[in-house]
Design a protein around this motif. Structure first.
Motif: not given
Length: 248
Positions: A15-16, A95, A207, A92
């Protein structure tokens, strides 16, 4: 209208940070140490659940009983060797900062080990106050798709309503079990359709794409509720073999 979620929980791996395929490689090398060779595509599709569940999921209960602890120790050693190759995903850091600028409480919650989460935090190099807290599998009794690590994250900030940003069906299920919707990114290697089918309330490329969403879309996400079926894990894996050696 549903209550506004004032907390955003961010998954870490896939995700990151662009780590899912590195985790896949680390697990493949760990299994090879005990002469087991589950296909790497199956290993990849188990990334996102914790190591306490992954061994049996891809190689069967026999492999877990015979080699489980040794495999988890080997994975940790193999992944540590790959840490220099970890990179942040596009957007990332932006975000995290954008969410904090909106006045939202931002928390990290990872099924990974705390030392590996800390490495990603070092890469993010966030200003003080951008993150309210972080939680890892070391603090949770069970890993995703169980919601334990999310509950730890929420307890740390004293909140009960949140939006999760994740990348796997396991994230979607874990979020739904605490009543949280999940916004999914494609950067973990799972497909748009399967993440939507699992119950993600939105699926975007990265992201960076979340950062670029219109304000109204963010307002909708912060009032979203997970669909009822999302709490039931959509399995992206075939049935595991019944014998320890049949993954080879």
């Amino acid at each position: 209208m549903s209550p506004t979620h004032d907390t955003v929980i961010l998954d870490v791996d896939g995700t990151l940070a662009d780590t899912n395929y590195l985790h896949t490689l680390a697990w493949a090398r760990a299994f090879a140490r005990v002469d087991l060779h589950p296909p790497m595509w199956q290993l990849h599709r188990a990334i996102g659940m914790g190591g306490d569940k992954l061994v049996a999921a891809v190689a069967g209960d026999g492999a877990e009983q015979e080699h489980g602890d040794a495999l988890r120790e080997a994975w940790e050693e193999e992944y540590a060797e790959l840490l220099p190759e970890v990179r942040l995903l596009p957007g990332a850091r932006d975000l995290v900062l954008a969410l904090a600028d909106r006045g939202l409480t931002v928390v990290l919650a990872s099924s990974g080990k705390e030392q590996f989460t800390q490495h990603v935090l070092d890469l993010l190099d966030l200003p003080e106050g951008a993150l309210a807290a972080q939680a890892s599998s070391d603090e949770a009794e069970e890993s995703k798709p169980e919601p334990d690590v999310l509950e730890v994250a929420l307890d740390k900030v004293g909140e009960g309503s949140a939006l999760l940003v994740g990348d796997t069906p396991y994230d979607v299920a874990a979020a739904a079990k605490v009543g949280a919707p999940c916004a999914a990114v494609l950067t973990g290697g799972f497909g748009d359709e399967e993440l939507s089918r699992a119950g993600a309330v939105i699926v975007v490329d990265s992201p960076a794409a979340l950062v670029d969403l219109p304000s109204q879309t963010w307002a909708d996400l912060l009032h979203a509720v997970p669909p009822e079926h999302a709490a039931t894990t959509f399995s992206p894996l075939p049935d595991p073999p019944s014998k320890a050696g049949s993954g080879s």
